[in-house]
Design a protein around this motif. Structure first.
Motif, PDB file in Angstrom:
ATOM      1  N   LYS A  98       0.847  -1.210  -0.036  1.00 34.46           N
ATOM      2  CA  LYS A  98       0.225  -0.015  -0.079  1.00 34.46           C
ATOM      3  C   LYS A  98       0.814   1.112   0.120  1.00 34.46           C
ATOM      4  CE  LYS A  98      -0.306  -0.347   4.934  1.00 34.46           C
ATOM      5  NZ  LYS A  98      -1.234  -0.748   6.140  1.00 34.46           N
ATOM      6  N   PHE A  99       0.207   2.278  -0.580  1.00 32.57           N
ATOM      7  CA  PHE A  99       0.934   3.641  -0.278  1.00 32.57           C
ATOM      8  C   PHE A  99       0.329   4.218   0.673  1.00 32.57           C
ATOM      9  CE2 PHE A  99       1.107   2.476  -4.847  1.00 32.57           C
ATOM     10  CZ  PHE A  99       2.457   2.891  -5.152  1.00 32.57           C
ATOM     11  N   HIS A 100       1.356   4.811   1.654  1.00 37.57           N
ATOM     12  CA  HIS A 100       0.847   5.475   2.952  1.00 37.57           C
ATOM     13  C   HIS A 100       1.294   6.946   2.926  1.00 37.57           C
ATOM     14  CE1 HIS A 100       0.060   5.727   7.238  1.00 37.57           C
ATOM     15  NE2 HIS A 100       1.461   6.413   7.433  1.00 37.57           N
ATOM     16  N   CYS A 101       0.239   7.864   3.590  1.00 39.24           N
ATOM     17  CA  CYS A 101       0.559   9.230   3.830  1.00 39.24           C
ATOM     18  C   CYS A 101       1.318   9.145   5.141  1.00 39.24           C
ATOM     19  CB  CYS A 101      -0.514  10.067   3.389  1.00 39.24           C
ATOM     20  SG  CYS A 101      -0.283  11.715   3.688  1.00 39.24           S
ATOM     21  N   ASN A 103       1.673  12.049   6.857  1.00 36.20           N
ATOM     22  CA  ASN A 103       1.026  13.124   7.497  1.00 36.20           C
ATOM     23  C   ASN A 103      -0.368  12.719   8.408  1.00 36.20           C
ATOM     24  OD1 ASN A 103       1.257  15.838   8.250  1.00 36.20           O
ATOM     25  ND2 ASN A 103       0.137  16.383   6.286  1.00 36.20           N
ATOM     26  N   HIS A 104      -1.261  12.291   7.726  1.00 34.13           N
ATOM     27  CA  HIS A 104      -2.419  11.854   8.592  1.00 34.13           C
ATOM     28  C   HIS A 104      -2.847  10.588   8.356  1.00 34.13           C
ATOM     29  CE1 HIS A 104      -2.938  16.459   8.220  1.00 34.13           C
ATOM     30  NE2 HIS A 104      -3.064  16.277   9.358  1.00 34.13           N
ATOM     31  N   GLY A 105      -2.210   9.617   7.930  1.00 33.57           N
ATOM     32  CA  GLY A 105      -2.467   8.106   7.770  1.00 33.57           C
ATOM     33  C   GLY A 105      -3.341   7.555   6.607  1.00 33.57           C
ATOM     34  N   ALA A 106      -3.457   8.471   5.747  1.00 37.13           N
ATOM     35  CA  ALA A 106      -4.576   7.970   4.718  1.00 37.13           C
ATOM     36  C   ALA A 106      -3.450   6.925   4.057  1.00 37.13           C
ATOM     37  CB  ALA A 106      -4.692   9.014   3.561  1.00 37.13           C
ATOM     38  N   GLU A 107      -4.270   5.936   3.438  1.00 40.62           N
ATOM     39  CA  GLU A 107      -3.662   4.701   2.646  1.00 40.62           C
ATOM     40  C   GLU A 107      -4.388   4.412   1.403  1.00 40.62           C
ATOM     41  OE1 GLU A 107      -3.346   1.563   5.426  1.00 40.62           O
ATOM     42  OE2 GLU A 107      -2.043   2.518   6.620  1.00 40.62           O
ATOM     43  N   PHE A 108      -3.404   3.871   0.188  1.00 39.23           N
ATOM     44  CA  PHE A 108      -4.084   3.770  -1.012  1.00 39.23           C
ATOM     45  C   PHE A 108      -3.505   2.488  -1.401  1.00 39.23           C
ATOM     46  CE2 PHE A 108      -3.307   8.174  -0.041  1.00 39.23           C
ATOM     47  CZ  PHE A 108      -4.422   8.732  -0.681  1.00 39.23           C
ATOM     48  N   ASN A 109      -4.441   1.749  -2.312  1.00 43.21           N
ATOM     49  CA  ASN A 109      -3.909   0.428  -2.780  1.00 43.21           C
ATOM     50  C   ASN A 109      -2.883   0.520  -3.987  1.00 43.21           C
ATOM     51  OD1 ASN A 109      -5.629   0.852  -5.006  1.00 43.21           O
ATOM     52  ND2 ASN A 109      -7.190  -0.665  -3.938  1.00 43.21           N
ATOM     53  N   THR A 110      -2.442  -0.445  -4.560  1.00 42.88           N
ATOM     54  CA  THR A 110      -1.687  -0.288  -5.779  1.00 42.88           C
ATOM     55  C   THR A 110      -2.299   0.306  -7.261  1.00 42.88           C
ATOM     56  OG1 THR A 110      -1.799  -2.485  -6.156  1.00 42.88           O
ATOM     57  CG2 THR A 110       0.058  -1.885  -4.990  1.00 42.88           C
ATOM     58  N   SER A 111      -3.763   0.336  -7.026  1.00 46.50           N
ATOM     59  CA  SER A 111      -4.356   0.893  -8.031  1.00 46.50           C
ATOM     60  C   SER A 111      -4.739   2.406  -7.976  1.00 46.50           C
ATOM     61  CB  SER A 111      -5.897   0.156  -8.281  1.00 46.50           C
ATOM     62  OG  SER A 111      -5.669  -0.981  -8.610  1.00 46.50           O
ATOM     63  N   GLY A 112      -4.401   2.864  -6.664  1.00 50.53           N
ATOM     64  CA  GLY A 112      -4.665   4.315  -6.241  1.00 50.53           C
ATOM     65  C   GLY A 112      -5.644   4.492  -5.407  1.00 50.53           C
ATOM     66  N   ALA A 113      -6.613   3.430  -5.369  1.00 55.21           N
ATOM     67  CA  ALA A 113      -7.931   3.718  -4.534  1.00 55.21           C
ATOM     68  C   ALA A 113      -7.689   4.003  -3.097  1.00 55.21           C
ATOM     69  CB  ALA A 113      -8.713   2.489  -4.793  1.00 55.21           C
ATOM     70  N   VAL A 114      -8.598   5.018  -2.717  1.00 52.64           N
ATOM     71  CA  VAL A 114      -8.285   4.958  -0.950  1.00 52.64           C
ATOM     72  C   VAL A 114      -8.680   3.760  -0.368  1.00 52.64           C
ATOM     73  CG1 VAL A 114      -9.106   6.397   0.800  1.00 52.64           C
ATOM     74  CG2 VAL A 114      -8.711   7.631  -1.536  1.00 52.64           C
ATOM     75  N   THR A 115      -7.973   3.442   0.691  1.00 48.22           N
ATOM     76  CA  THR A 115      -8.655   2.129   1.497  1.00 48.22           C
ATOM     77  C   THR A 115      -8.844   2.716   2.980  1.00 48.22           C
ATOM     78  OG1 THR A 115      -6.141   1.304   1.927  1.00 48.22           O
ATOM     79  CG2 THR A 115      -7.273   0.721   0.003  1.00 48.22           C
ATOM     80  N   GLN A 116      -8.100   3.874   3.176  1.00 47.47           N
ATOM     81  CA  GLN A 116      -8.110   4.292   4.555  1.00 47.47           C
ATOM     82  C   GLN A 116      -8.111   5.856   4.438  1.00 47.47           C
ATOM     83  OE1 GLN A 116      -6.219   2.685   7.974  1.00 47.47           O
ATOM     84  NE2 GLN A 116      -5.282   4.714   8.491  1.00 47.47           N
ATOM     85  N   GLY A 117      -8.960   6.768   4.907  1.00 46.30           N
ATOM     86  CA  GLY A 117      -9.094   8.149   5.104  1.00 46.30           C
ATOM     87  C   GLY A 117      -7.820   8.790   5.876  1.00 46.30           C
ATOM     88  N   PRO A 118      -7.947  10.067   5.804  1.00 43.98           N
ATOM     89  CA  PRO A 118      -8.879  10.979   5.537  1.00 43.98           C
ATOM     90  C   PRO A 118      -9.256  11.472   4.183  1.00 43.98           C
ATOM     91  CG  PRO A 118      -6.869  12.187   6.697  1.00 43.98           C
ATOM     92  CD  PRO A 118      -6.724  10.661   6.688  1.00 43.98           C
TER      93      PRO A 118
END
Length: 138
Positions: A98-101, A103-118
């Motif tokens: 996953k891609f993880h931010c 700063n505030h913990g947002a996460e994205f899968n390898t397709s770029g879709a949000v899996t965890q906000g904000p």
């Protein structure tokens, strides 16, 4: 008792210029996926020297390119916009796929879709091609 100070037009404009410059600097630092411009011919990465191991990643031109599997085929890599869609912080690729931010913990899968906000908007995903040891993102 209130007093009224006079300010010259020159002083007013000077104070606005400094404030305006600061505002422009802040706004310029806020990137989002729509700011990414892929150069003509795409973004190239030499796989003989970079992205040698699974879970490694590089940033280039506002894009994060990650190796998600072994082998030098297009399906072994993923490329998405580097800037989190929440506030523009650079995302990192984690071994959990996953891609993880940070700063505030947002996460994205390898397709770029949000899996965890904000974040609520997906990262833009780019096309990856591999020719020999050259990876190209378009």
């Amino acid at each position: 008792m209130l007093t009224q100070e006079s300010i010259t037009r020159k002083d007013f404009l000077r104070s606005m210029g400094l404030g305006g410059s600061a505002l422009l600097a802040v706004l310029a630092s806020c990137k989002n996926a729509s700011d990414v411009v892929i150069p003509a011919g795409g973004i190239s990465v030499d796989l003989a020297t970079k992205l040698l191991s699974v879970n490694s990643y590089v940033y280039s031109n506002g894009v994060i390119i990650a190796r998600i599997a072994s082998g030098n085929t297009a399906s072994s890599f993923v490329a998405v916009a580097q800037a989190c869609t929440h506030e523009g912080t650079s995302v990192v690729y984690q071994s959990s796929g996953k891609f993880h931010c940070p700063n505030h913990g947002a996460e994205f899968n390898t397709s770029g879709a949000v899996t965890q906000g904000p974040a609520t908007k997906s990262l833009t995903k780019y096309t990856v091609a591999v020719n020999g040891t050259t990876l190209t993102v378009s």
